[in-house]
Structures are given as C-alpha cells and as structure tokens.
Write a protein that holds these residues in place. Structure first.
Motif, PDB file in Angstrom:
ATOM      1  N   ILE A 233     -11.704  -6.737   9.760  1.00  0.00           N
ATOM      2  CA  ILE A 233     -11.245  -8.078   9.419  1.00  0.00           C
ATOM      3  C   ILE A 233     -12.477  -8.957   9.321  1.00  0.00           C
ATOM      4  CG2 ILE A 233      -9.986 -10.095  10.237  1.00  0.00           C
ATOM      5  CD1 ILE A 233      -7.889  -8.285  11.374  1.00  0.00           C
TER       6      ILE A 233
ATOM      7  N   PHE B 237      -6.133   5.506   8.924  1.00  0.00           N
ATOM      8  CA  PHE B 237      -5.409   6.109  10.039  1.00  0.00           C
ATOM      9  C   PHE B 237      -6.118   7.331  10.596  1.00  0.00           C
ATOM     10  CE2 PHE B 237      -1.243   4.063  10.423  1.00  0.00           C
ATOM     11  CZ  PHE B 237      -1.286   3.216   9.336  1.00  0.00           C
ATOM     12  N   GLY B 238      -5.960   7.521  11.901  1.00  0.00           N
ATOM     13  CA  GLY B 238      -6.381   8.748  12.542  1.00  0.00           C
ATOM     14  C   GLY B 238      -5.318   9.823  12.384  1.00  0.00           C
TER      15      GLY B 238
ATOM     16  N   GLN C 165      -9.533  -1.073  10.858  1.00  0.00           N
ATOM     17  CA  GLN C 165      -9.922  -1.812   9.657  1.00  0.00           C
ATOM     18  C   GLN C 165     -10.954  -2.868  10.037  1.00  0.00           C
ATOM     19  OE1 GLN C 165      -5.953  -4.578   9.896  1.00  0.00           O
ATOM     20  NE2 GLN C 165      -6.828  -4.356   7.881  1.00  0.00           N
TER      21      GLN C 165
ATOM     22  N   TYR D 110       0.842   5.310   1.121  1.00  0.00           N
ATOM     23  CA  TYR D 110       0.183   6.302   1.945  1.00  0.00           C
ATOM     24  C   TYR D 110       0.868   7.641   1.749  1.00  0.00           C
ATOM     25  CZ  TYR D 110      -2.330   2.768   4.708  1.00  0.00           C
ATOM     26  OH  TYR D 110      -3.154   1.755   5.117  1.00  0.00           O
TER      27      TYR D 110
ATOM     28  N   GLN E 171      -1.730  -4.783  17.737  1.00  0.00           N
ATOM     29  CA  GLN E 171      -3.047  -4.779  17.108  1.00  0.00           C
ATOM     30  C   GLN E 171      -4.040  -5.450  18.049  1.00  0.00           C
ATOM     31  OE1 GLN E 171      -4.507  -7.613  13.784  1.00  0.00           O
ATOM     32  NE2 GLN E 171      -3.890  -5.770  12.692  1.00  0.00           N
TER      33      GLN E 171
ATOM     34  N   THR F 154      -8.643  -2.296   3.903  1.00  0.00           N
ATOM     35  CA  THR F 154      -7.592  -1.288   4.087  1.00  0.00           C
ATOM     36  C   THR F 154      -7.615  -0.726   5.501  1.00  0.00           C
ATOM     37  OG1 THR F 154      -7.734  -0.696   1.768  1.00  0.00           O
ATOM     38  CG2 THR F 154      -6.799   0.956   3.248  1.00  0.00           C
ATOM     39  N   GLN F 155      -6.437  -0.408   6.027  1.00  0.00           N
ATOM     40  CA  GLN F 155      -6.340   0.277   7.316  1.00  0.00           C
ATOM     41  C   GLN F 155      -6.469   1.778   7.099  1.00  0.00           C
ATOM     42  OE1 GLN F 155      -3.223  -0.846  10.052  1.00  0.00           O
ATOM     43  NE2 GLN F 155      -3.101  -2.906   9.200  1.00  0.00           N
TER      44      GLN F 155
ATOM     45  N   ASN G  87      -2.059  -8.733   9.330  1.00  0.00           N
ATOM     46  CA  ASN G  87      -2.426  -7.427   8.808  1.00  0.00           C
ATOM     47  C   ASN G  87      -1.699  -6.272   9.470  1.00  0.00           C
ATOM     48  OD1 ASN G  87      -4.558  -8.559   7.069  1.00  0.00           O
ATOM     49  ND2 ASN G  87      -5.525  -9.001   9.019  1.00  0.00           N
TER      50      ASN G  87
ATOM     51  N   ALA H  36      -9.009  -9.009   5.066  1.00  0.00           N
ATOM     52  CA  ALA H  36      -9.013  -7.717   5.747  1.00  0.00           C
ATOM     53  C   ALA H  36      -9.084  -6.586   4.743  1.00  0.00           C
ATOM     54  CB  ALA H  36      -7.745  -7.566   6.595  1.00  0.00           C
TER      55      ALA H  36
ATOM     56  N   GLN I 252       0.844  -1.186   0.000  1.00  0.00           N
ATOM     57  CA  GLN I 252       0.000   0.000   0.000  1.00  0.00           C
ATOM     58  C   GLN I 252       0.880   1.237   0.000  1.00  0.00           C
ATOM     59  OE1 GLN I 252      -3.258  -0.363   2.912  1.00  0.00           O
ATOM     60  NE2 GLN I 252      -2.605  -2.484   3.216  1.00  0.00           N
TER      61      GLN I 252
ATOM     62  N   LEU J  55      -1.888   9.582   8.252  1.00  0.00           N
ATOM     63  CA  LEU J  55      -1.603   8.995   6.951  1.00  0.00           C
ATOM     64  C   LEU J  55      -2.891   8.867   6.144  1.00  0.00           C
ATOM     65  CD1 LEU J  55       0.742   6.242   8.293  1.00  0.00           C
ATOM     66  CD2 LEU J  55       1.440   8.061   6.773  1.00  0.00           C
TER      67      LEU J  55
END
Lengths: 112, 116
Positions: B96, B107-108, B94, A35, B48, B104-105, A98, B102, A33, A43
């Motif tokens: 799962i 972000f904050g 994300q 970012y 995680q 995409t993650q 992940n 899963a 990926q 991000l």
C-alpha cells in the motif's frame, strides 16, 4: 457474506474450446480481479481490471467489466487441460481498505 | 511463485486447542491480509494488518487474532478451536503506497487446518 457470484458453478469443455465465466457483484468497486486455484492450493492472480476500464487482455485471457450491470466476464480462449482449476472473481470495494470479497468460484474442467 | 510463504502446510488440532499460523511477506510488501476458505467456497476476509496494526476486520469473532512484525511477516492465532474452523487459511500480501493506492494482493500456498 460473499459479494461476487460466479456463473456457472461448474464448466466442462474440450481442449481447444473457449471457456466463459461470469461474475456479478453488489457494491461499487475500485477494481475487480480474477484468480485461479488448483486443487485447494494458493490463489494465483490472473488479471485486474479497474472500475474505469471496460476490457483487458492478458495472453489467452480476456476480461470485461460492466459497472452499470455490476458484472464481469472472464474468457479463456483455446483452452488446455492445464487450465483445469477453480476460477474466482474478487472485488475491491470502493471506500474500503483493499480487502477482497470473493465469489464461490467456477470449477473448470478441460478434457484432452 | 509469488514469494509469499506460509507455515505449516498442514495442521491437525482438536476442539478447544489454540493454533498459530505464519506468513512471510513478499519483498517490498507492507500489508498482509488473512482469508479463510472452507471446502467448496471462496475465501472469506478475516482481517488485514498494515504497519503492524489491524487495518480492517471481517465477520470473525475475537478468538481470531493476528500480529504483524516489523519485517512485515504475520501470524494468525485462533483460540478455542471449533470444528467449523477446519479450512484452508490463506495470507495475501501487497504494497500500500503512502498515497493510498494499493498494488495487487499475492497469495501464499495456504495452511490446511483440520479440527477434530
């Protein structure tokens, strides 16, 4: 430890030019990926390419993936001053849970 | 805007103190990951949480701990702060799927922690 290594570390171009950033990684991956990060903020996800894909496009972005060379590239076409940011590649390792492993990033500066 | 929020935005602590950082998950996301980003570096995975349990951990000492709540929000706790803990702390959420796949993650905006 960081898996991804971006190249170059910094890139300075003029508006309208294309910007190419490269990323290399070490282990087998599920996906890779890219970012973007503005000035040390959060991000922003740009694009995800899976290990069985070779090329992907999203607007002015083009990402390639070569799993035999364990490398990827991000091309931004017709760059704009607003594209100025740091760009990171992140790999999701095969067999993992992940977690993303990031490189140190490429700092892109686009001058008007 | 990703829908992932973090609080506080900035925090200043002294060595030896303890800190709690918070993350609210985007709707529909059941997994939260925490990352530490030192100045000029890429983010490094801390741990995680999935279904309120730790689901993997990076190379961080036990004084870094976390929680995930039933609404999928999360906390990162750091005890006995050291100067090197100064960094931007990012959470990412994300979904799962039960099949194991899963998404995409996302972000904050991060919490900037300074340890003096």
């Amino acid at each position: 430890s960081q898996q991804g290594e971006e190249d170059p570390q910094a890139l300075s171009i003029q508006e309208g030019e294309n910007a190419t950033m490269n990323c290399s990684y070490k282990t087998s991956i599920n996906n890779l990926q890219w970012y973007r990060q503005n000035s040390g903020r959060g991000l922003v996800h740009l694009i995800l390419i899976r290990s069985n894909e070779r090329e992907k496009h999203s607007g002015r972005l083009r990402v390639t993936l070569d799993t035999s060379k364990k490398s990827s590239s991000l091309l931004i076409t017709a760059s704009r001053a607003a594209d100025t940011a740091s760009y990171f590649c992140a790999t999701d390792a095969a067999g993992g849970y992940n977690k993303l492993i990031f490189g140190a990033g490429t700092r892109l500066a686009v001058h008007p | 805007e990703t829908g992932v929020t973090q609080s506080p935005t900035h925090l200043i602590k002294t060595r030896g103190q303890q800190v709690t950082l918070r993350c609210s998950s985007q709707s529909g996301h059941n997994t939260v990951s925490w990352y530490q980003q030192a100045l000029g570096q890429g983010p490094q995975f801390i741990f995680q949480y999935y279904r309120e349990e730790e689901n993997g951990r990076g190379n961080f000492p036990p004084r870094f701990s976390g929680l995930q709540f039933p609404n999928y929000s999360s906390e990162l706790n750091v005890n006995a702060l050291e100067l090197d803990d100064s960094a931007l702390y990012l959470c990412a959420t994300q979904r799962i799927r039960t099949s194991g796949g899963a998404d995409t993650q996302y972000f904050g905006p991060g919490t900037r922690l300074t340890v003096l």
